[in-house]
Every structure is written in C-alpha cells, then in structure tokens.
Design an enzyme around this catalytic site. Sequence first.
Site, short mmCIF file in Angstrom:
data_model
loop_
_atom_site.label_atom_id
_atom_site.label_comp_id
_atom_site.label_asym_id
_atom_site.label_seq_id
_atom_site.Cartn_x
_atom_site.Cartn_y
_atom_site.Cartn_z
N ASP A 30 17.78 34.36 39.44
CA ASP A 30 19.12 34.31 38.91
C ASP A 30 19.94 35.30 39.74
O ASP A 30 19.40 36.21 40.35
CB ASP A 30 19.08 34.73 37.44
CG ASP A 30 20.45 34.72 36.84
OD1 ASP A 30 21.23 33.83 37.18
OD2 ASP A 30 20.73 35.61 36.03
N LYS B 234 50.46 43.00 39.44
CA LYS B 234 49.14 42.67 39.98
C LYS B 234 48.81 41.26 39.52
O LYS B 234 49.17 40.90 38.39
CB LYS B 234 48.11 43.65 39.41
CG LYS B 234 46.68 43.37 39.71
CD LYS B 234 45.78 44.39 39.07
CE LYS B 234 45.47 43.99 37.63
NZ LYS B 234 44.60 44.95 36.96
#
Lengths: 1009, 336
Positions: free
Chosen positions: A369, A500
């Site tokens: 994983d 942002k």
Amino acid sequence: MSSLFKKKIERKKSLSRKEISLARLENFRKEVITDTHSVPLGELCRRLYTDRETGLRPEQAAEILAKTGPNTLTPSTKTPEIVKFIKTLTHGFSILLWIGALLCFAAVVIRMITTHEMDSDNLILGCVLVVVVVVTGGFTYFQEHKSHKIMESFANMVPPKATVIRGGETMTIMSKDLVEGDLVEMKFGDRIPADIRVIHSQGFKVDNSALTGESEPQFRGNECTSDNILESKNFTFFSTNAVEGTARGIVVACGDQTIMGRIAGLTARLQPNKTPIARELEHFMKIISVWACFLGVIFGGAALAMNYSWIEASLFLIGIIVANVPEGLLATVTVCLSVTAKKMAAKNCLVKNLEAVETLGSTSVICSDKTGTLTQNKMTVCHLWCDSKIAHADSTTSQDEAKEYNGSEGFKVLMRCATLCNRAEFIHGEEDKPVLLRQVRGDASEEAILKFVELTKVESSPSIFRHNNPKLLEIPFSSTTKYQISIHGLENGRCLMVMKGAPERILARCTKIFLNNKTKELSDELRHICDKACTELAEKGERVLGFCDLLLDEKYHKDYKFCAEPPNFPRRELRFVGFMSLIDPPRPQVPDAVQRCKSAGIRVVMVTGDHPITAKAIARQVGIIQAEEVIDACNMNIIETLPVFKDKAIVIHGSTLRDMTNEELDDILHNYREIVFARTSPTQKLQIVEGCQRLGEIVAVTGDGVNDAPALKRADIGIAMGISGSEVSQQSADMILLDDNFASIVTGVEEGRKIFDNLKKSIAYTLASNVPEILPFLAFVLINIPLPLGVMAILCIDLLTDMLPAISLAYEKAESDIMQRPPRNPKTDNLVTRKLYFLAYGHIGIIEAMGGFFVYFAIMAEHGFKPHQLFGLRQKWDSETINDLVDSYGQEWSYISRKELEYTCYTAFMISVVVTQWADLIVCKTRINSICQQGMGNMILNISLVVETVVACMLSYIPNMNYLKFYPVMFRWWCYSLPFALFIIIFDELRKLHMRKYPTGWYRQETYY
Amino acid sequence: MPSSNNLRKQPSRSLSKQDELLSIQTQYFVKLEDLKLTRKQKCLRFVYDTDTKKVMGRTPTSWSKIGLFYLIFYGMLAALVAICMWVFLQTLDPRIPKWQQDASVIGTNPGLGFRPMPKDNEESTLIWLQGTNKANYLNWFDNIMEFLDKYYTPGKIEKGNAYLKTCSYTEWPTETEVCEVDVKDWGDCSRDQFFNYYRSSPCIFLKLNKIYGWTPDYYDDPYDLPPDMPKHLQDHIRNITRLEERRNIWVSCEGENPADVEYLGPVQFYPPVQGFPGYYFPFRNSEGYLSPLVAVRFLRPVSGIVINIECRAWAKNIHYNRAERMGSVHFELLID
C-alpha cells in the site's frame, strides 16, 4: 443491493451456517454496483420512503429496523474450540501414532483375556504414545490458537451514537438502531454511522484515508461527481471520520451492506492460503506417513506370511510406525520458528502467526500500500516556486538545503503570504518539542505549510508574526471558489489581502507578479512560465497551491469594516507570489529497503487507492519504478493493444482493472516487472493478490488502512504497521512492523530465508536417526536376530536426545549472503527434497545404523553370542520357556539374563546413535561450507551436544531406568561407534569440498538439499 | 529525497541483474500443460517419460551414475564395518568370554534347566505322558536322547586338549582335565529302560546353567541349612558324614501346592547324592566338558491330573526367586 442480498439469504435459510457464511463471502467479493449516489434525490427518497426534511417517522423506522436488523456488523461463524483441538490431535503423524497406541492397547487387552497377565511393556508404550500425541497436539493448538479479533476491531470503529431527524425532530439514538432512509446530521469530529448520501453540506470534509488511502481530507457536498461510489463527492462512508464542517444526509446502507461492512465481512470470512511452511510440512508428513504405512504393511504382511502370530505382527507394526515417525519434529519446527519470531520481535517485527516467520523468506512479490506504508501519511511541503524557479523545499530541522532560496525577497513574500493565509495553529504547550512532532490543529496541507514556515524561520515564528499582523477578515476555502482569503492589518497600518488556492484560479485573478525583488506585469509570457512550473510540479504527483497578495489602498485601513458577503474589497488584479507544492513523502528508509528487496529477487508492486499521478511519483521516488518509460493504463483500450514490454513500468488505474479479465491481469503481472495499481478498491487489492497467487507467487501485502484488510488477510503474509496502522489492519495481518519501518521487512526476509535453510538442516539431522531406528526392526523380522533397539529407546532418541540439537540448528548463522539470491521456487525448492531424503536416509542414516549394529554385535560377542550365532536365534531367544540358551562359549543363559543383555544392547545402540548424531549435528551445521569455515560459534548447539550426552547418560545410568529397559553401558561401548562418527564427518566434508569445487557437478546436483 | 536521487542515477548494470532474477522468477509460473494432465497421466509420465526418456524421474545414465555411486559408497561402508568387525574380533579369545560372571550380564546366579522339553509348543512346559501309547513315550524318549546323546557317546564331542577324568570328591580335576559324567549313575533312569516313561513313572533330567568360571558356595554344614530347604533334603544332607562329600549343589523337587505334593508321590534322585557334585565346577569351557545331570524319577504320580512341579538348586550363591525363575525350574506333568 441490499434487497438482492437479503433475498439470497432467505432463500437459503435451510442451508448450514457454513454455507451461508460462504455465500456471504462470495457476495462481499463482488464490486459494489449501486446508483444510490447518482439517482435524483426525490427518486431516492421515494425508494426509501423517507422525507428529505423530516426524515422517517419513528414508527416507520422501528418497522424497518425489525425487518433489516440492527446497524451492526455480523460476526462470522466460528469453529468451536474443541473441534479445533480435536483437529490438531488428528493432524499429520498423530493418526499413525494413534494407530500405534491402539495396537499397543489391543495387545494388552488380548494378553489380559488370554493369559490374565498384565502386559506392562505395551501398556507403558501405549500410554507414552498417547501422551506424545496429546502433548504435541496441545502444543500446536496453543501455537495456532490466535484470537482473531477482526470483527471486534471493526466493531470498534462504529460510533456508539448518531444524531437523526425522525418525524421532523432531531434526536440522538444508538447507532445500531439506525435504519436505511434515516436523515442524519453529521458534524466535524463525528464518526459517520452508516453509508450516507449527503444532501446538504457546509464545508463538510471527511477523512477517507482508512478506506481509500487518500491522505488529505475530502470535501463532501451534494453533487454526484462520479459513477464510482468510492469517488463520488456526495457520499460518506460508514466509520470514516468527519474532520470539518457539518452535513445532513440520508442513510442508504447499514451494517453489513455498507462499504466498510463489506470489507469487514470479507476480511473476517476470507480463508488465507496455508502458509508455505505449513504446506511444506504437510507434504513432508504425507510422504513419511505413506512410507511408514508402506513399510508397516509390507513387514506386517511378511511377518504373517512367516508364521508369526497376529500379536507379534502388530508389534512389528508398532515398532515400524514408531521408528518411522519423527515424533519430536513438529515440536522442533515450532520451537525453531518461535526462536526466530523472538529474534524478529527484537528487531521490531512482531509475528502474530508463527508460521509467517518463514513465509517472508519465500516471498516473491510484495504488494505494498502507499499511504502510511511507503509514505508517512503526512503532507509535507516538497517544492516551492518563486522568482521563476523551482526549489526543493527543505523540511528538515537542519535546513541545509534551504540556503539556495531563503535569502531572496521573493521567498520572504511567499512566506508572508503562506503564514498569514493559513488557519492552522500549533497546539499550546508543545513549544519545546521538535517542530515536526508538534501537533497542529487544522487541515493537513495547512499544517504542512505552517510547519514549513516555522522551520524556515524567515519571520521568526508564525504565531508571533500573525499576532503582529492581526487577521481582519477570513473567507475559508470552499470547493466552488477553490481559494481562501484573509485580510491582515500590517504593522505599518496598511492592510494586506492574501490569497491561497488552486493555481489556475489564483493565476486567473492575478495581473502582476513579484519577480526578483520587483513587482512586474504578469505578461502572457510570464503566465506561460507559471503554468509550466505548475504543470511540472503537478506531474510529480504533488498538490500545488498558488499564493498571491495585494496591498490594499490606504482607504482600507485597519478599522474598515471588511465584509465577506458580499465582499467589499478588491479581489482582482492581484500580485502573484509563487507556488508551493505538497506531497505525502516517502519514509526515508523505504527506497533503500525497496532496493534491497529487488536485489533479493522480490518484486515490489504498489497497490494504492490514491491517484495514479501521486502513486507514480512516489513509486519513482522509492524506486518501485526505475524504468525510463512508464505506460499509463488509464483505460481498457491501452491494455488491449499493449505489446509486451518487459523493461517498462506500467501504472494501472482501478477502473481499467475493473474491466480486465483474470487472464489479462495475469498477463500484466507476468510481463511487467514494475507495476503500480492506483485508484484500487479494497476488493481490487484482493483481486491483485489472488492474481499473483494464481501465478504461483508467494505474496506479502503491506498496508495500514482498513481498505487493505481483505488483502492482508488473503495474502500469504500480511504485514501491518504498528504505529500508524489501523487496528483492523493489525488484526488481519500476520506480522506487525512495530516501528512502521518498511526496512524491517528486509530483516524479516533475511530471517525467514535463514530459518528455512536452518529448518532443512534440522530436518536432515532428525531424519538421519530414523534409519538406525527402522533397520533393527527389519533385521529382527528378516534375519531373525534378537531385537537390537527397543521401541522405548526409539522414543527416547526422538523425543529426548535429538530434540535440543535439532532446535539448536535454528541458531546457526547463514552460510552465504542470503539476500543476494532470488526467493525460493515453491514448486521445486521444497523444505524436504528428494536429495535431503537421500542424504539423510541413504548416506548418513545408513552409516549411523551400521555403527549401531556394530555396537550391538560387539556387545553380543563380548558376552558370548558371536555374530554368526545370532542369525536365526530370535525364536529361541524370545522363548520364555528356554532357560538354558547356549552361547558361543558354552555358557547357558536364562531368559532373564538374556533379556537383560538385550536391553543393554538397546541402550548401547541408542548411545551409538547419540554418538553418531554428534557427528551428524556437526555435519548438518552447513549445507555446502566446510565446518572449518562455519566454525563452532553456535553456543546453543555446543550446549545441546553436552545436554544430549547427559540425557543419554541419565537414561543409561539411573538405576530405576531398568523399568523402561535401560541398563548401564560400559564406557568402552561408547567408543565403538566413534569410527562411524568420524566416517560421517570425513565423508561429508569431502562431499562438500567437491560441491564447492564443482558448482555444477554431479554431487551438487544429487546431494545439495 | 537524496536517496531517491541516488536511485535514479544508478547504472543500468543493476537492471540487468534484475532481468536475470526476473527470468528465474518467471520459471515459477505454473506450466499450463502440467495442469492439463490427469493424475494417471502424471503417474505414467513419471514411470516413463517419452520426451526425456526418463524412467522413474531419471534418465538411464543418471540411474547408472547414482547406482554406481551407491555401490561404491556402500562398498566403502561395508569395508569400514568389516575392518571394525575384524579388529574387534581379534580382541576376543575363542575360549574365554570377555566378560565373566559379575562383569557380564549373565551374572553369578545360574538357572536350572530340565529335559525333556516339549517341542510342539515353544511356550509350554507341560510334559504330557501317555504311558500306554508307545508312539507317545517313544517321542519323549527321542526327545531326551537327543539331549543325552553326547553323554552316551562321548566320542561324538570333539576331543580337545583336556583329558577326560573320572573324578571323585577326593580327586578333583586340574586345569587341563574335565570330569566324566557316568551314565550308569542314573540307575533306573537309563536309556535301556526308556527312562521309565512306559511305566508312567517318568524320569526328568535337571541341569544347572553353565556359567564360565562360576564356583558354587556349598551348603556343607549340616547345622547351617536354610529354613526353607525341604525337610527330607536337610535330613539327607545330615546323613552324609564326610565333609568332602557334602560339597554338592543340592537339588530338590516338590509339588508347588500341597495338592500337587500329594499327587506327586515319592521322588527318587539319581545319582543318589541328590545334587551336582562340586568337582564339576567351575566350568572353564574346556572341550569335552559335559554338564553334570540329576535325574529325577517320579515313582507314582497320580494320573489324569496336571501336577505342578518346582525343582530348586541349593547353594549359598544361588538366589531363589520364583517369579523371575531364579535358582529354580518349573514344569507340569500330566500322565494319562
């Protein structure tokens, strides 16, 4: 899907519980196909008889609850413990030993009935056999007795309470009473109590990392964005965490029918393959059992044909069985494995399933994983772009690499923007801790930026800087605008707006750019440069954020009442300051570990739920992908037209995988060395593991999330993370890396390979003594000599003197660099090979047997029975009525003294086996190296030699041992088998010398086990 | 990531090594044609593989190689055994056992044996005598004669360097002499009278097991006899006046139970001294040595009943244990 499922169960009500469990397993295996997230809301409400404003009526809910059962996970059926215990008692050699014991008891009973005498010999023997079976059975049982708490660990993830709206009233109920159609309120910090379709959301974000492997919290709104339920943005999953905002939604699946419930059901019901070592042992035991039965039947039959009585024939059978079965071997193997397990635990590999110790050594594929296993599951600022260049952001405390950028003005402006336009805060009271370990309240990306800012120390400390430049207004991030704004009062009295957000949105609002200390117009050319930089970062799989600011006009002073809705300040023509890109970086030890795995011939395949681009980037960083060219298989067409490129890497998208047949998957797994699977669902992970297993590979799966659980369970060895891993993954795994260090896997592989080699040695050692145990019986039957070795002495060799030396071989150090060779071939490179049988039985065993017979004949001759006289003497010797058997010196022996002589021979024969086994032990220390190269550094082995000898002395010289047919043996008889011991060592050293000299020679082919 | 940069720069050599490993790895994959074969076909292919000419998994050359190897190897092993055996046998004396008396397992407690021993059944000690059936008693006669043959025809036993001597209590044999066993000592229990089997008063011969070097410790003091010694034997010993004539291993035979004693009736011993004269001991494995025998004649045993008889040998260093049959012998007599 639920109705379908239920019907199936109802129809099969007459089936056994096991069949129902199997049916469930098959059902869980199927991919979820549902439209509950995509149908119009009105249609959904109609289907579930619910109302989007007032929810279900309470009585309606009670009715559904009665019909569908509670919102809980159904535990899988368990085999009763007593059945398991009985299974271990009838496992492997046990059946043979039971037969032996029964024959003993039968002989006792027959003797009782016919002559009314107590046959205490056979009674003792029978009891000993039963004890051996029960003790080894119990031993195995307790080793295998692992409490599987998979279901319990899943149950722990279910929140206890849920807030629902029923009949228009908001109420808190037990979450097990939740039913489909319920209207549920969710807020940050909650666990989601069922699979819920969101119908109304306010900045709602969930952490899906356990389920999909995405590191960042995911926004959830009311739009269906994908056909795939796992990717759709209007769906929240049972037992995931809400991290931000609030939402309302309709329950569409409960309990076992939820995505998580299906994973749980799948995990709990999956039966993992037998471990390679278990398969090997089973194979070995089968061969030995068949061989024992074969010999038993042949010689039992021969005995009957030679007019022996039934009782005598059955006594031969007992003897042959006991001599053939290495009674102590299973216990030896178990102890060897647990010795290694302990060693590995000291190196932070906790082994839950003892047999898994070896599995890692045979592993040929690691399916890993990504999130939390290869990476840290922690977003970190990775690159930044200012002054039109990309810099590698240094997120270490030392800040060595930061010099190239941290002097520039552009960087300072970017940092100011990043500090101010950031909602994350350090938790108070942890100021003394290193920055990277401090806890932060807020979003994962913002946390990463905050920590980065803190580390660069451009503006002393973010909190002080923020305090000096107080925030006047804030517009939080939303998925529609994809930006976040805050306005701050600067120390000089003016106000600064900082922003942002997604780079394309930010750039669209900018008209200027801060470049090399000057604010310039953002020309098309510059814009193109920015776009290119952004694309370059994004291609690295990084999450790019754009930053811009605007120094507001003087009219917007500190006391100006800024307002967010509607905004009363300019939000266009901003000044672009730069990008920052974030990634969940690989753990530092991983690249090296991957490299070592590869050099050990183990393929590392990445299987992740994350995006292909991120997956590919990480795969490159850690070295899973080293090939220049990578094929992106994002749809089926690519797969179908794919030529075979072995030197290319391939990235396969989950949706492609769904359309692939098993054969196509096998082809991919076969043909590509470097494979990354992205966007995979938990069942697809399982599919990949099973694909590898179909190809005959031995698969290790590493993972930390709930979505890895089925694959962890199904894999030959599942490896979970100890610190970051979820409880579910740890319960499903066979091994836990306590320090989360992927590099520990390499240690595990090394230990696993070593123990496999050492087990071979151990078995070679144990098997050799079988020959001197079997041959006396054959000689007894065929050439009619008095029995040279009794059954009790055989048991003592197997269970007492041979045990410790066999175990001590587990401590033997490796002979060569075992990490430089490919994993063993499970088809041909067996634990016990033909060569091993030949060497143990045909060479060393025979020499030992000859030594034993020599001692036997010598003792007989010294007492008066010269060898030639012994042949054919058996009947007279064993006749209780003959009290005056004449020996070669004219002496006449009574039955009692004859038997005493025979038992002395048993003891001496046993001791000769012990003596030759000394040599065998030394020989078995190495498979190819000379003993001089290996040395006698294994102290446990040296001690075991002494202990073995002491045990043999105790058996012989303790007076009460007469009851077990042991008699004192003269010292000189110990020495009679020394020539044979010497012969073993010399022969084997020569054999090994030849093998080393001619690596492809005949000797090596025939005897290198 | 510094380490990841390093990886990217690695030379292609490592890749070729990987290729090598991969090719080894691909060999793991299940061969499809193998799966298609049935169990029987697999077995047949194991017995004889037409493609590779393998018989039982090996080619003929391979078989001959391994056969040759084992031939040599086992030849070497046999040589080792032979050498060891030869060296070992050199250490043995052909006449004197290596271990004697207490050093040996045989010990110093000789057992008693009897003749005739029933032959038809190894485990039986029943002497079943049908006095009127000639075939039966001739059978027993042959049985005894088989054992007594060497006593009647001493020439049959090989003559060694030992001289046969007629010993008496006053004339004991020297190292080089062996005592003669005189068949005339057995009186009524003689070959000519068919050992009285036809008269239903059969003779049983008792013998003491030979143990090399064993010397008896006699009950030669009439006032120091064990209390469990039968009364008539005690009387018998006391009746012998000369000390040297009391140097015998005494023998007694009795019914095991009071009933058996009654059924057994009177018993007569030959030679009349009722024991094994001391001059036959110790046994030194001299050629021509014959064990002394005591013939026991049961004069009037009751017929039709199995009589349990136990005979004991009496010397101070013969220990008695009925369960382990030490110092005694047990047999049954049935006369029809």
